[in-house]
Design a protein around this motif. Structure first.
Motif, PDB file in Angstrom:
ATOM      1  N   LYS A 332     -10.278  30.694  18.475  1.00 44.68           N
ATOM      2  CA  LYS A 332      -9.592  31.129  16.737  1.00 44.68           C
ATOM      3  C   LYS A 332      -9.868  31.085  15.803  1.00 44.68           C
ATOM      4  O   LYS A 332      -9.388  30.026  15.454  1.00 44.68           O
ATOM      5  CB  LYS A 332      -8.447  32.283  17.870  1.00 44.68           C
ATOM      6  CG  LYS A 332      -8.213  33.109  18.446  1.00 44.68           C
ATOM      7  CD  LYS A 332      -9.176  33.923  18.758  1.00 44.68           C
ATOM      8  CE  LYS A 332      -9.779  35.379  19.995  1.00 44.68           C
ATOM      9  NZ  LYS A 332     -10.332  35.761  19.801  1.00 44.68           N
ATOM     10  N   PRO A 333     -10.409  31.776  14.653  1.00 42.87           N
ATOM     11  CA  PRO A 333     -10.438  30.968  13.391  1.00 42.87           C
ATOM     12  C   PRO A 333      -8.634  30.668  12.855  1.00 42.87           C
ATOM     13  O   PRO A 333      -7.574  31.418  12.963  1.00 42.87           O
ATOM     14  CB  PRO A 333     -10.854  31.973  13.238  1.00 42.87           C
ATOM     15  CG  PRO A 333     -10.516  32.343  13.307  1.00 42.87           C
ATOM     16  CD  PRO A 333     -10.838  32.733  14.584  1.00 42.87           C
ATOM     17  N   CYS A 334      -8.716  29.707  12.153  1.00 42.57           N
ATOM     18  CA  CYS A 334      -7.639  29.468  11.815  1.00 42.57           C
ATOM     19  C   CYS A 334      -8.150  29.416   9.547  1.00 42.57           C
ATOM     20  O   CYS A 334      -8.473  29.441   9.192  1.00 42.57           O
ATOM     21  CB  CYS A 334      -6.504  27.580  11.991  1.00 42.57           C
ATOM     22  SG  CYS A 334      -5.281  27.525  11.226  1.00 42.57           S
ATOM     23  N   SER A 341       2.603  28.773   2.945  1.00 41.68           N
ATOM     24  CA  SER A 341       3.420  27.831   3.924  1.00 41.68           C
ATOM     25  C   SER A 341       3.744  27.552   4.910  1.00 41.68           C
ATOM     26  O   SER A 341       3.775  26.936   6.118  1.00 41.68           O
ATOM     27  CB  SER A 341       4.571  28.547   3.783  1.00 41.68           C
ATOM     28  OG  SER A 341       4.738  30.130   4.095  1.00 41.68           O
ATOM     29  N   ASP A 342       2.364  27.905   5.640  1.00 40.48           N
ATOM     30  CA  ASP A 342       2.088  27.626   7.658  1.00 40.48           C
ATOM     31  C   ASP A 342       0.705  28.331   7.398  1.00 40.48           C
ATOM     32  O   ASP A 342      -0.209  28.524   5.986  1.00 40.48           O
ATOM     33  CB  ASP A 342       2.212  28.251   8.243  1.00 40.48           C
ATOM     34  CG  ASP A 342       3.308  27.860   9.398  1.00 40.48           C
ATOM     35  OD1 ASP A 342       2.505  27.174   9.443  1.00 40.48           O
ATOM     36  OD2 ASP A 342       4.014  28.188   9.904  1.00 40.48           O
ATOM     37  N   PHE A 343       0.257  28.287   8.743  1.00 42.54           N
ATOM     38  CA  PHE A 343      -1.230  28.565   8.751  1.00 42.54           C
ATOM     39  C   PHE A 343      -1.018  29.985   9.866  1.00 42.54           C
ATOM     40  O   PHE A 343       0.079  30.255   9.954  1.00 42.54           O
ATOM     41  CB  PHE A 343      -1.848  27.788  10.140  1.00 42.54           C
ATOM     42  CG  PHE A 343      -1.479  27.271  11.698  1.00 42.54           C
ATOM     43  CD1 PHE A 343      -1.544  28.455  12.136  1.00 42.54           C
ATOM     44  CD2 PHE A 343      -0.040  26.684  12.025  1.00 42.54           C
ATOM     45  CE1 PHE A 343      -0.917  27.974  13.376  1.00 42.54           C
ATOM     46  CE2 PHE A 343       1.144  26.252  12.556  1.00 42.54           C
ATOM     47  CZ  PHE A 343       0.209  26.985  13.892  1.00 42.54           C
ATOM     48  N   VAL A 344      -2.040  30.685   9.767  1.00 43.10           N
ATOM     49  CA  VAL A 344      -2.794  32.020  10.758  1.00 43.10           C
ATOM     50  C   VAL A 344      -3.611  32.067  11.597  1.00 43.10           C
ATOM     51  O   VAL A 344      -4.304  31.175  10.908  1.00 43.10           O
ATOM     52  CB  VAL A 344      -1.839  32.961   9.904  1.00 43.10           C
ATOM     53  CG1 VAL A 344      -2.847  34.160  10.232  1.00 43.10           C
ATOM     54  CG2 VAL A 344      -1.118  33.233   8.243  1.00 43.10           C
ATOM     55  N   CYS A 345      -3.694  32.112  12.581  1.00 38.80           N
ATOM     56  CA  CYS A 345      -4.544  32.236  13.538  1.00 38.80           C
ATOM     57  C   CYS A 345      -4.914  34.588  14.024  1.00 38.80           C
ATOM     58  O   CYS A 345      -4.225  34.570  14.267  1.00 38.80           O
ATOM     59  CB  CYS A 345      -3.782  32.231  14.469  1.00 38.80           C
ATOM     60  SG  CYS A 345      -3.752  30.394  15.217  1.00 38.80           S
ATOM     61  N   ASP A 346      -6.076  33.932  13.551  1.00 41.68           N
ATOM     62  CA  ASP A 346      -7.168  35.378  13.266  1.00 41.68           C
ATOM     63  C   ASP A 346      -6.897  35.652  15.459  1.00 41.68           C
ATOM     64  O   ASP A 346      -8.273  35.209  15.713  1.00 41.68           O
ATOM     65  CB  ASP A 346      -7.954  35.160  12.605  1.00 41.68           C
ATOM     66  CG  ASP A 346      -9.380  36.916  12.621  1.00 41.68           C
ATOM     67  OD1 ASP A 346      -8.279  37.952  13.686  1.00 41.68           O
ATOM     68  OD2 ASP A 346      -9.956  37.038  12.974  1.00 41.68           O
ATOM     69  N   GLY A 353       0.492  35.679  19.548  1.00 40.44           N
ATOM     70  CA  GLY A 353       1.198  34.396  19.982  1.00 40.44           C
ATOM     71  C   GLY A 353       0.601  33.962  18.133  1.00 40.44           C
ATOM     72  O   GLY A 353      -1.000  34.552  17.557  1.00 40.44           O
ATOM     73  N   LYS A 354       1.735  32.591  17.575  1.00 41.21           N
ATOM     74  CA  LYS A 354       1.275  32.645  16.411  1.00 41.21           C
ATOM     75  C   LYS A 354       0.236  31.994  16.486  1.00 41.21           C
ATOM     76  O   LYS A 354      -0.797  31.212  15.689  1.00 41.21           O
ATOM     77  CB  LYS A 354       2.255  31.069  16.248  1.00 41.21           C
ATOM     78  CG  LYS A 354       2.538  30.899  15.138  1.00 41.21           C
ATOM     79  CD  LYS A 354       3.848  29.989  14.473  1.00 41.21           C
ATOM     80  CE  LYS A 354       3.353  29.366  13.257  1.00 41.21           C
ATOM     81  NZ  LYS A 354       3.118  29.760  11.892  1.00 41.21           N
ATOM     82  N   PRO A 376       6.765  33.829   7.513  1.00 42.90           N
ATOM     83  CA  PRO A 376       6.235  34.294   8.550  1.00 42.90           C
ATOM     84  C   PRO A 376       6.972  33.803  10.889  1.00 42.90           C
ATOM     85  O   PRO A 376       7.937  33.716  10.267  1.00 42.90           O
ATOM     86  CB  PRO A 376       4.700  32.986   8.941  1.00 42.90           C
ATOM     87  CG  PRO A 376       5.726  31.757   7.987  1.00 42.90           C
ATOM     88  CD  PRO A 376       6.317  32.369   6.970  1.00 42.90           C
ATOM     89  N   CYS A 377       6.846  34.638  10.586  1.00 44.15           N
ATOM     90  CA  CYS A 377       7.186  34.990  12.233  1.00 44.15           C
ATOM     91  C   CYS A 377       6.523  34.906  13.285  1.00 44.15           C
ATOM     92  O   CYS A 377       4.920  35.233  13.379  1.00 44.15           O
ATOM     93  CB  CYS A 377       8.283  36.440  12.363  1.00 44.15           C
ATOM     94  SG  CYS A 377       8.410  36.844  14.380  1.00 44.15           S
TER      95      CYS A 377
END
Length: 695
Positions: A332-334, A341-346, A353-354, A376-377
């Motif tokens: 999955k792209p990041c 402040s953090d990464f997000v996965c698409d 999940g994160k 973020p959660c």
């Protein structure tokens, strides 16, 4: 036939000379030869070498110890060996010239020259006749006798020694020649090429022309070497290289130097500029790139450009690239989240999940957005609850509280925590520090205050202060305050004794005496006269020749305001002088003294109490005495003393008996008036006095 006697039988001839009988055989004859003479050849012949000249006859002297010559009278010679021509008297030939007188003397003559002539025959003109040599210098004719010659010695110069020789003391160093200057007012040293300075005392380091390209040379300031003036065209110590910086090729006022080979220039752009000639602004000067990333100008030199690599993002590399380690699973792209402040996965529709690590069938505990403040959660590792990433700015399970310790407000490496209601920060200062941010050293850490007295830092937090209360004194409350019970009466001032074992009362000008100022002092004399205009000051009342002062004043005329300046050090050795006591950081003076430390004796003669025509005033401690001149007596020397005729001044320092009686009467009257005054003002005055002396 042996008919003649041999007269030579006894060897009568001396010096081994041969002997023979005379012709008639009547005696002997010695053959002395040339070397000896005498009948028996007993004497040396001093004429053997013919010392006598010009036909003179030579013979031994009578004592046979030399020779003597007998000159031929017609030979024309004389002298010991007859070799000196006989000359007529010298003056017969008139040898003296220019009117000089001649006299024969010692086989010769002497000419007595007239004024203006010199020489053996007065033949030469005396050019020194008029004493042409100045400054007492000797004179003589020159070699050609056509002028004079002055001997000037070392002190003078000139044909007539009329010029001071400023070179007389050899002022020029290094054996350089010296001469007077043009106007003969000083000396001039010829230093040549080797030396410099007025007296050639400085080595000329430019002697060998060290400066190249025809540039001027001079000694340096301390004359230990040379300095070349290279101008703008050349450089280095000896000007041997062309100055390629001539013309200021470096822009923006940046310094220029030749390159190492001296074949061109190099601009020192320092930090503000770049380029061969510092022609471009260095946009990287302020280190705009974060996280230690390298910076360079962009190709157009209009701004900076940061090399963020793979670990960081942003124009200034200010954000961490949280996708650097490929955290997103299942391909999955990041990307970084909105606040980086953090990464997000698409995760798309098929994963959750994160990190997109769970199939879509897994429960998403972040579905209701439990994390506050936009944090973020993600599901936790067991996929049974959520986890909030609060970063540095927030704390709490849901990031619901601001982190007030973010900027590390606590100094001296002390621990910071949010307070109980999470409205601010709290610093744990421990025992070593104090202050809201633990910024001050705690000087009370070792309990310096004695007798269980409380301690705190002083106003500027540079030391401690002990609260001694009423019971103790001293920086550390180490001394008992014996004045706590106000033992001194009648406005006497109380202080601890020198050894701090008891109290001491200073009665000053209260009119009382005794250990606690409890007794009336009847010994005080008063020069005050209440019969005329009142001499009392500051609202005081004059009663029976005594000034009754208002509260806050003292002195014989109530002229002093009681405002003694504080004196540091009552807790240590007493600084007060002349028997004064130190109380509450104030020096309480004995009578007759004044000043912050009671160091000055009051001049009781300043008001001229003694008549100057009949007496001299003597200043005492807390009083004066009039020393009477001849013919006067009395305390003020204002009474004629007809019984005293001697020349000795009389000192009137004693008090007559009637004076004592008068003082006693005045004291009784004063006490009566004071008693009336005390009834109305004693309470207020005592209260003020007590507050003034409280330690």
């Amino acid at each position: 036939m042996c008919e003649f006697t041999n007269h030579c039988a006894d060897d009568p001839c001396q010096n081994n000379r041969p002997c023979s009988n005379t012709n008639d055989n009547s005696g002997f004859v010695c053959n002395c030869g040339r070397d000896f003479v005498g009948d028996a050849c007993e004497n040396a012949n001093f004429c053997v070498n013919f010392p006598c000249k010009n036909g003179a006859t030579c013979s031994n002297t009578a004592s046979n110890d030399g020779f003597e010559c007998t000159c031929d009278e017609d030979s024309g010679f004389t002298g010991p060996t007859c070799e000196d021509p006989i000359t007529p008297p010298a003056c017969d030939s008139d040898p003296c010239q220019n009117g000089a007188q001649c006299s024969d003397e010692n086989d010769g003559f002497v000419c007595q020259c007239t004024n203006g002539w010199i020489g053996t025959t007065c033949q030469t003109q005396d050019f020194c006749r008029d004493n042409p040599c100045q400054n007492g210098r000797p004179c003589e004719n020159n070699e050609d006798n056509d002028g004079f010659l002055c001997y000037c010695g070392d002190e003078y110069l000139g044909d007539t020694c009329d010029v001071i020789n400023f070179c007389a003391g050899d002022p020029c160093d290094n054996q350089r020649p010296c001469s007077n200057n043009v106007d003969d007012l000083d000396f001039v040293c010829d230093c040549g090429d080797e030396y410099l300075g007025v007296v050639c005392d400085i080595r000329n380091f430019c002697q060998n022309n060290p400066c190249q390209n025809s540039r001027p040379c001079s000694n340096n300031n301390d004359n230990t070497g040379f300095v070349c003036d290279c101008g703008d065209e050349f450089t280095t110590d000896t000007c041997e290289f062309t100055n390629y910086c001539n013309g200021d090729p470096c822009e923006n006022n940046q310094p220029c130097i030749n390159n190492d080979e001296n074949t061109g220039f190099v601009c020192n752009c320092e930090d503000e500029f770049i380029g061969d000639m510092c022609e471009f602004t260095n946009f990287c000067l302020s280190d705009p790139c974060r996280n230690g990333r390298s910076c360079e100008n962009n190709p157009a030199n209009t701004n900076f450009r940061c090399d963020c690599g793979e670990e960081y993002l942003g124009f200034r590399c200010q954000w961490t690239n949280f996708c650097f380690d490929d955290p997103c699973e299942n391909g999955k792209p990041c990307s970084n989240n909105d606040d980086n402040s953090d990464f997000v996965c698409d995760c798309g529709d098929d994963f959750i999940g994160k990190t997109c690590g769970f199939p879509v069938s897994t429960t998403d505990f972040c579905m209701d957005t439990p994390c506050q403040n936009g944090r973020p959660c993600s599901n936790n590792e067991d996929d049974d609850d959520f986890v909030c990433d609060c970063g540095d700015e927030y704390i709490g399970d849901r990031c619901e509280f601001t982190n007030f310790c973010l900027d590390n407000p606590c100094e001296n490496q002390r621990t910071c925590l949010n307070n109980d209601d999470n409205t601010g920060s709290e610093c744990d200062c421990g025992d070593e520090f104090v202050g809201g941010n633990c910024e001050f050293t705690n000087f009370c850490i070792n309990d310096p205050c004695e007798n269980d007295r409380p301690c705190s830092n002083n106003g500027d937090n540079s030391g401690f202060v002990c609260d001694c209360g009423d019971e103790f004194l001293g920086d550390a409350c180490e001394v008992t305050n014996h004045c706590r019970s106000s033992p001194c009466k009648n406005e006497g001032l109380c202080s601890n004794s020198n050894d701090d074992t008891d109290f001491v009362c200073s009665c000053r000008d209260t009119g009382y005496t005794g250990p606690m100022c409890e007794e009336i002092d009847l010994s005080t004399e008063s020069p005050i006269n209440c019969e005329g205009p009142s001499p009392c000051q500051n609202g005081a009342i004059c009663v029976f020749d005594v000034c009754v002062c208002q509260t806050g004043y003292n002195g014989r005329f109530c002229e002093n305001v009681v405002t003694e300046a504080p004196v540091e050090g009552c807790g240590g050795p007493l600084p007060c002088k002349n028997g004064a006591r130190c109380l509450s950081n104030v020096c309480v003076c004995q009578a007759g003294f004044t000043g912050t430390l009671c160091e000055n004796n009051i001049d009781d003669c300043a008001s001229e109490p003694c008549p100057s025509l009949t007496s001299n005033c003597v200043d005492l401690v807390d009083g004066f005495a009039c020393s009477c001149k001849n013919g006067y007596t009395g305390e003020l020397c204002d009474q004629a003393d007809n019984g005293i005729n001697d020349t000795q001044s009389q000192s009137n320092l004693l008090i007559d008996p009637w004076w004592i009686a008068l003082i006693c009467l005045i004291a009784v009257m004063v006490l009566t008036v004071i008693g009336l005054s005390i009834c109305t003002c004693r309470t207020v005055k005592a209260a003020k006095t007590k507050s003034d002396i409280s330690p």
